[in-house]
Write an enzyme that holds these catalytic residues in place. Structure first.
Site, PDB file in Angstrom:
ATOM      1  N   TYR A 214       0.731  -1.107   0.050  1.00 28.80           N
ATOM      2  CA  TYR A 214       0.012  -0.010  -0.003  1.00 28.80           C
ATOM      3  C   TYR A 214       0.859   1.185   0.122  1.00 28.80           C
ATOM      4  CZ  TYR A 214      -3.519  -3.274   1.482  1.00 28.80           C
ATOM      5  OH  TYR A 214      -4.449  -4.491   1.740  1.00 28.80           O
ATOM      6  N   LEU A 215       0.325   2.236  -0.812  1.00 36.63           N
ATOM      7  CA  LEU A 215       0.681   3.673  -0.623  1.00 36.63           C
ATOM      8  C   LEU A 215      -0.393   4.436   0.101  1.00 36.63           C
ATOM      9  CD1 LEU A 215       2.498   3.975  -3.971  1.00 36.63           C
ATOM     10  CD2 LEU A 215       3.506   4.076  -1.908  1.00 36.63           C
ATOM     11  N   ASP A 216      -0.523   4.097   1.484  1.00 42.51           N
ATOM     12  CA  ASP A 216      -1.807   4.645   1.859  1.00 42.51           C
ATOM     13  C   ASP A 216      -2.374   6.038   1.758  1.00 42.51           C
ATOM     14  OD1 ASP A 216      -2.630   2.263   3.116  1.00 42.51           O
ATOM     15  OD2 ASP A 216      -1.733   2.674   5.188  1.00 42.51           O
TER      16      ASP A 216
ATOM     17  N   GLY B 146      -1.733   7.967  -0.792  1.00 48.02           N
ATOM     18  CA  GLY B 146      -2.286   8.263  -2.186  1.00 48.02           C
ATOM     19  C   GLY B 146      -3.320   7.273  -2.684  1.00 48.02           C
TER      20      GLY B 146
ATOM     21  N   GLN C 145      -8.714  11.215   4.355  1.00 42.63           N
ATOM     22  CA  GLN C 145     -10.083  10.632   4.435  1.00 42.63           C
ATOM     23  C   GLN C 145     -10.416   9.558   5.370  1.00 42.63           C
ATOM     24  OE1 GLN C 145     -12.416   9.671   0.369  1.00 42.63           O
ATOM     25  NE2 GLN C 145     -10.713   8.371   0.456  1.00 42.63           N
TER      26      GLN C 145
ATOM     27  N   VAL D 263      -6.341   3.184   8.474  1.00 46.50           N
ATOM     28  CA  VAL D 263      -6.587   2.774   7.084  1.00 46.50           C
ATOM     29  C   VAL D 263      -6.692   1.184   7.226  1.00 46.50           C
ATOM     30  CG1 VAL D 263      -5.653   2.808   4.990  1.00 46.50           C
ATOM     31  CG2 VAL D 263      -4.707   4.434   6.613  1.00 46.50           C
ATOM     32  N   GLY D 264      -8.038   0.909   7.358  1.00 47.04           N
ATOM     33  CA  GLY D 264      -8.117  -0.637   7.437  1.00 47.04           C
ATOM     34  C   GLY D 264      -7.758  -1.100   8.743  1.00 47.04           C
TER      35      GLY D 264
ATOM     36  N   TYR E 244      -4.839  -1.177  10.406  1.00 43.91           N
ATOM     37  CA  TYR E 244      -3.927  -0.206  10.976  1.00 43.91           C
ATOM     38  C   TYR E 244      -4.676   1.315  11.543  1.00 43.91           C
ATOM     39  CZ  TYR E 244       0.296  -2.625  11.872  1.00 43.91           C
ATOM     40  OH  TYR E 244       1.295  -3.366  12.189  1.00 43.91           O
TER      41      TYR E 244
ATOM     42  N   HIS F  39       6.630  -0.200   7.502  1.00 49.13           N
ATOM     43  CA  HIS F  39       5.770   1.037   7.585  1.00 49.13           C
ATOM     44  C   HIS F  39       6.768   2.064   7.167  1.00 49.13           C
ATOM     45  CE1 HIS F  39       2.301  -0.658   9.762  1.00 49.13           C
ATOM     46  NE2 HIS F  39       3.286  -1.607  10.179  1.00 49.13           N
TER      47      HIS F  39
HETATM   48 CU   LIG Z   1       3.095  -3.055  11.498  1.00 54.51          CU
END
Ligand SMILES: [Cu+2]
Ligand SMILES: *[C@@H]1O[C@H](CO)[C@@H](O)[C@H](O)[C@H]1NC(C)=O
Ligand SMILES: *[C@@H]1O[C@H](CO)[C@@H](O)[C@H](O)[C@H]1NC(C)=O
Ligand SMILES: *[C@@H]1O[C@H](CO)[C@@H](O)[C@H](O)[C@H]1NC(C)=O
Ligand SMILES: *[C@@H]1O[C@H](CO)[C@@H](O)[C@H](O)[C@H]1NC(C)=O
Length: 677
Positions: free
Chosen positions: A319-321, A323, A329, A406-407, A409, A468
């Site tokens: 993931y590029l969280d 972007g 959001q 984000v989901g 995390y 991360h």
């Molecule tokens: Cu982790």
């Protein structure tokens, strides 16, 4: 993984933030509801808008105002100087094309409209992810698969995931969806149903690929509970006594979105992609009786979270969280007293939904004074006969906080201002691991030579290894825009023969100004060096260049191969620190279009131009990195793991800027052992 979004209106702001209606907006104010509506209406004059017409709003935010205009407006004492033109930058999907539109607020027209022809796709909206997962839930082959596995459809939750990029030439707006099986648990992410490949085309809003390999056991629901009301005794220690109260209220003032506290003044706003945005941060210098610029703009630029399991169900989880999903959001409503301490003040996050109408995350940001029992400075002078002097000042700071979920995390992102002039950026990771079901419940069952790509954290449950990387864009303006980057290496020297000394060595500093971008790329941990952004045009009374130093956290670099696709897309992690010359369109380190990007618009590519950076307007980029090997303590929820860095004044002030901080009045100390002598 995108969470299921329920924006619940629970807390209204417990503190009203003053905003007078006559005041023109500050150039960095986030777009208001009224402005968002105006943007939609202006665009509606040219295009039929809304999902019905295949015209969706993927990003609506402030169009970065011209920096020189902002600075002249900001520094002018004349109140009649107009702020720079206020504009919105909008990214839409228009019948399969990505369009970039700029709307001007005073003329109420579109002033620029172009089709994005490059690679990558815009940020996913909450609405389209919800539509896609609902679609999958109703998709007959999927339902049949669930039944064939003997599972109940009512217990299945479908989540969305970006696909990444693995060398494909066509990167349509496809996402993968991943089903989870609750079966009495509320900890969705700990219960994946593996072995299905389900791809949804977001533009066509249809399932374009479905495959079920009917593999993998399900992890047990037992032990996944995290709600206090459902947990059974014995319970751990009570901590409520540690919550502090501020009887006389907070010590800061917020006017519009300008925050003033102690010697600091800055603008605080919300962006749907970055989350918190700090701008025009300056600190009052008592010696010169004025505010001095430090940070023109600072915010989260991107996050990169690659998982380390190359198999079918996992390889694409890269993931590029910010972007992909929008770090603003995905912000959640903060709870008073627990997410933020007593005395905190809350701000809402306003953004545009997919149809362009305003949506709100109540209490998305909180601002509070933090006292963690630390000492700002002290000295006990005990050398003078018959006299003992002690001076101590407690360390209190001001924090602006946002939590982005984000989901699985939850990222706690803090911007902390200290009266000593330091700014600390911190990231705390908590929430739930992304896990993989396995047959094993004990390490002894793992077959010889088999890599389970993580740690067995519970029965049939592997927490998968991952990283991360959290990169901040820091447009520092130290006492003005023209700055240089100095790498001050500390080198070991042999004691010269000419000096009569028994010592054989010492160290000394060898400062070197980076002339180009290449000279400013830093891999931390290889040398002893101080990294300082200085203003070469401003010196202290003693001739030192005024500056701010980067005190970095633990250094983590990429471990993926340089030719691996996710690494190409997230090449901004190749160095821990980068310096670029200011460019208003270089903002998102993984590219403006991160979803399915191909790495052609990253910080690493911009830096290849190797531009001159001496005595120029500079931007510093710093990545907080974590390699995460999950452990059993991370299950079923993970205690916060923190990282961060500090920007600390270095020869910026003539002396300790908090020397004259008023002492706190003494109160009686309580002894831990009753006095009996
Ligand atoms: Cu982790
Ligand atoms: C929107 O796109 C879908 C799929 O491409 C198409 O079937 C539909 O006709 C389009 N709708 C409009 C109003 O253009
Ligand atoms: C679902 O829960 C029931 C009751 O706890 C249990 O008997 C069953 O095995 C569970 N099914 C799965 C697939 O976990
Ligand atoms: C899981 O269930 C078993 C059997 O009911 C029980 O003995 C065990 O303590 C449970 N484990 C957890 C972590 O709750
Ligand atoms: C600013 O950055 C963009 C994207 O990297 C680039 O195309 C453009 O040429 C840059 N402008 C200047 C003045 O360097």
């Amino acid at each position: 993984m995108a969470r299921l979004h329920f924006i619940i209106l629970i807390f209204s702001s417990i503190f009203a933030i003053s905003s007078s209606s006559i005041r023109p907006p500050h150039p960095f104010d986030a777009l208001t509801r009224t402005e968002l509506k105006l943007v939609r209406n202006v665009i509606k004059k040219t295009y039929p808008v809304g999902p019905k017409y295949n015209f969706t709003f993927q990003y609506v935010g402030l169009n970065e105002p011209d920096k020189s205009l902002v600075l002249s407006w900001h520094s002018s004492p004349d109140l009649n100087v107009k702020p720079p033109p206020r504009q919105a930058f909008v990214i839409v999907r228009d019948n399969g094309k990505t369009r970039e539109i700029v709307v001007d607020f005073s003329s109420r027209v579109i002033i620029s409209d172009k089709i994005h022809v490059g690679k990558g796709n815009p940020t996913l909206t909450i609405d389209e992810q919800e539509a896609a997962t609902a679609l999958v839930h109703k998709f007959k082959p999927f339902r049949d698969s669930i039944r064939r596995r003997g599972l109940k459809l009512s217990e299945v939750v479908v989540t969305s995931s970006t696909m990444g990029w693995f060398g494909e030439t066509k990167t349509k707006r496809l996402i993968k969806t991943i089903p989870f099986y609750l079966n009495g648990s509320v900890n969705t992410y700990l219960r994946p149903i593996e072995g299905m490949t389900i791809i949804v085309n977001l533009d066509k809003m249809m399932v374009t690929k479905f495959k079920d390999r009917f593999t993998s056991p399900l992890p047990k629901a037992n032990g996944t509970e995290f709600r206090f009301s459902k947990l059974k005794p014995p319970f751990g220690p009570a901590l409520q006594n540690a919550v502090l109260f501020q009887p006389s209220g907070p010590g800061f003032k917020i006017e519009g979105h300008i925050v003033r506290w102690a010697n600091w003044e800055f603008h605080l706003s919300f962006d749907v992609r970055a989350g918190i945005v700090i701008s025009l941060a300056s600190i009052f210098d008592m010696d010169v009786n004025k505010y001095r610029q430090v940070l023109y703009k600072g915010h989260l630029s991107e996050m990169f979270i690659p998982y380390m399991d190359p198999t079918d169900d996992w390889y694409f989880i890269t993931y590029l969280d910010c972007g992909d999903f929008g770090c603003g959001q995905c912000a959640v409503s903060l709870e008073p007293y627990t997410d933020c301490p007593a005395g905190a003040v809350f701000m809402d996050g306003i953004f545009a939904g997919q149809d362009g109408t305003p949506a709100k995350i109540p209490n998305a940001i909180c601002i509070f004074e933090k006292y963690a029992g630390d000492i700002m400075w002290r000295h006990t002078e005990a050398e003078i006969p018959n006299l003992e002097i002690t001076e101590v000042r407690p360390d209190v700071s001001l924090v602006a906080r946002i939590v982005t979920t984000v989901g699985n995390y939850d990222y706690i992102v803090d911007y902390e201002f200290k009266p000593s002039g330091s700014i600390k950026m911190g990231v705390g990771l908590t929430g739930v691991l992304e896990i993989k079901p396995v047959e094993y419940i004990h390490t002894s069952e793992i077959k010889k030579g088999e890599d389970i790509h993580g740690t067995i954290v519970a029965d049939n449950t592997v927490g998968v290894n991952h990283d991360h990387f959290v990169i901040f864009r820091l447009d520092l303006d130290i006492d003005g825009s023209d700055n240089s980057f100095v790498r001050n290496e500390l080198v070991t020297k042999r004691a010269p023969e000419s000096v009569n000394t028994p010592r054989r060595s010492y160290w000394t500093s060898r400062p070197k100004t980076a002339k180009t971008e290449a000279e400013a790329r830093v891999k931390l941990g290889l040398k002893a060096e101080e990294l300082v952004v200085v203003n070469p045009n401003r010196k202290t009374k003693h001739g030192n260049e005024v500056g701010y130093r980067l005190l970095h956290g633990s250094a983590a670099g990429p471990l993926l191969a340089q030719d691996d696709y996710p690494q190409i897309r997230a090449a901004f992690t190749n160095y821990n620190v980068w310096i670029t010359p200011y460019n208003r369109s270089e903002v998102w380190a993984g590219g403006l279009y991160a979803d399915r990007s191909q790495g052609d618009d990253t910080l690493a590519v911009w830096s290849e131009r190797n531009r001159k950076i001496e005595n120029k307007d500079l931007v510093m980029w710093y990545t907080i990195g974590f390699h995460h090997v999950p452990s059993q303590e991370d299950y079923p929820t993970m205690p916060t793991l923190s990282g961060g860095f500090e920007l600390r004044p270095t020869n910026f002030f003539e002396r300790n800027p908090v020397l004259k901080t008023k002492p706190v009045k003494l109160t009686t100390a309580r002894k831990c052992i009753p006095k009996d002598d």
